[in-house]
Design an enzyme around this catalytic site. Sequence first.
Site, PDB file in Angstrom:
ATOM      1  N   TYR A  36      16.782  45.549 -15.774  1.00 35.62           N
ATOM      2  CA  TYR A  36      17.700  45.424 -16.902  1.00 35.62           C
ATOM      3  C   TYR A  36      17.684  46.658 -17.770  1.00 35.62           C
ATOM      4  CZ  TYR A  36      13.923  44.391 -20.304  1.00 35.62           C
ATOM      5  OH  TYR A  36      12.834  44.457 -21.123  1.00 35.62           O
ATOM      6  N   GLU A 183       1.370  50.188 -24.861  1.00 37.50           N
ATOM      7  CA  GLU A 183       2.629  50.127 -25.624  1.00 37.50           C
ATOM      8  C   GLU A 183       2.732  48.769 -26.290  1.00 37.50           C
ATOM      9  OE1 GLU A 183       5.990  50.462 -22.857  1.00 37.50           O
ATOM     10  OE2 GLU A 183       4.870  49.324 -21.367  1.00 37.50           O
TER      11      GLU A 183
HETATM   12  N1  PDD Z   1      12.568  46.820 -24.609  1.00 30.31           N
HETATM   13  N2  PDD Z   1       8.320  49.439 -23.626  1.00 30.31           N
HETATM   14  C1  PDD Z   1       8.696  48.210 -23.212  1.00 30.31           C
HETATM   15  C2  PDD Z   1       7.686  47.361 -22.497  1.00 30.31           C
HETATM   16  C3  PDD Z   1      10.010  47.750 -23.455  1.00 30.31           C
HETATM   17  O1  PDD Z   1      10.385  46.521 -23.040  1.00 30.31           O
HETATM   18  C4  PDD Z   1      10.921  48.587 -24.143  1.00 30.31           C
HETATM   19  C5  PDD Z   1      12.346  48.175 -24.402  1.00 30.31           C
HETATM   20  C6  PDD Z   1      10.473  49.858 -24.570  1.00 30.31           C
HETATM   21  C7  PDD Z   1      11.374  50.815 -25.298  1.00 30.31           C
HETATM   22  O2  PDD Z   1      12.365  51.337 -24.454  1.00 30.31           O
HETATM   23  P1  PDD Z   1      13.774  51.813 -25.047  1.00 30.31           P
HETATM   24  O3  PDD Z   1      13.475  52.788 -26.147  1.00 30.31           O
HETATM   25  O4  PDD Z   1      14.447  52.434 -23.921  1.00 30.31           O
HETATM   26  O5  PDD Z   1      14.419  50.561 -25.565  1.00 30.31           O
HETATM   27  C8  PDD Z   1       9.175  50.253 -24.270  1.00 30.31           C
HETATM   28  C9  PDD Z   1      13.938  46.365 -24.771  1.00 30.31           C
HETATM   29  C10 PDD Z   1      14.589  46.854 -26.018  1.00 30.31           C
HETATM   30  C11 PDD Z   1      13.967  44.847 -24.654  1.00 30.31           C
HETATM   31  O6  PDD Z   1      13.251  44.368 -23.795  1.00 30.31           O
HETATM   32  O7  PDD Z   1      14.708  44.183 -25.362  1.00 30.31           O
END
Ligand code: PDD
Length: 288
Positions: A36, A183
């Site tokens: 996704y 993270e």
């Molecule tokens: N989540 N790390 C994890 C485990 C994540 O699920 C996400 C993003 C990020 C940040 O990635 P980005 O900056 O590309 O959104 C880091 C999304 C927003 C979600 O699951 O809703």
Amino acid sequence: MGLIMRTVYVNGEYVSEEDAKVSIFDRGFLFADGVYEVTSVLDGKLVDFPGHCARLRRSLGELAMGLPMSDEDLLAIHRRLVVENKLQEGLIYLQVTRGVAERDFLFPPEETPRTLVLFTQAKPLIQSALAARGQKVVTVEDLRWSRCDIKTVQLLYPSMAKMEAKSKGADDAWLVRDGAVTEGSSNNAYIVLEDGAIVTRDLSNVILSGITRRAVLKCARTLQMKVVERAFSVEEALAAVEAFTTSASGFVTPVVEIDGQKIGDGMPGPTAKHLREVYIAEMRKAAI
Ligand code: PDD
């Protein structure tokens, strides 16, 4: 789900959310065999769309899943959903699964049509209450698999970690592997040291390469801030002067408490606030 029915996209069609259907034999449903992306929308425009497309292609590639559709096709679907739902600010969720097949651990033939679903979520992103007050996080063991670099829909453990955080009165969880923070449950994690250096985990299979992370680190370097990509321990985080997270849904969100201990003076810090403002300004300029 709300009173106003959204228009969503399912396998080539734009339909009302109540009419959208996916088979019970979908590999995404049975095996979490799908990936996704979440792209934010500001002023009715897509934030860092090329970045999300590039990461989607990478996730698909790592799972040997082709998607017979160009980035331009994907952009057109995103844009049509923005228009149909009059979305000014919020998120667009995209999911691709390996498709529908008889339940079997082996992958179905490559020509099995992918399932592609997209929907919008209207939501204030800039005026965020959480960003204004700063989030409380608790640390939990990182019990996810070892391919966290692939953005799969297998989100049970992050969901459990967030529930654990909520049950402890916190907003979110930071995941810890071998004593070091990887993270957040759905965001990348950062600390700021006494000398102003911003520390965040280096890219590897144990974290997701955040699209927001990349843009925010670029902003920080442009602002002549020192950026160090390396592992940091929970102890180091507790002693930091500031902490924050980044994600498409939260942009830059300050962290004011870790495991019940205040970070700095327990208020959103200046580095996080500054980076949030600069990031939002840059993204508004570049959104398409
Ligand atoms: N989540 N790390 C994890 C485990 C994540 O699920 C996400 C993003 C990020 C940040 O990635 P980005 O900056 O590309 O959104 C880091 C999304 C927003 C979600 O699951 O809703």
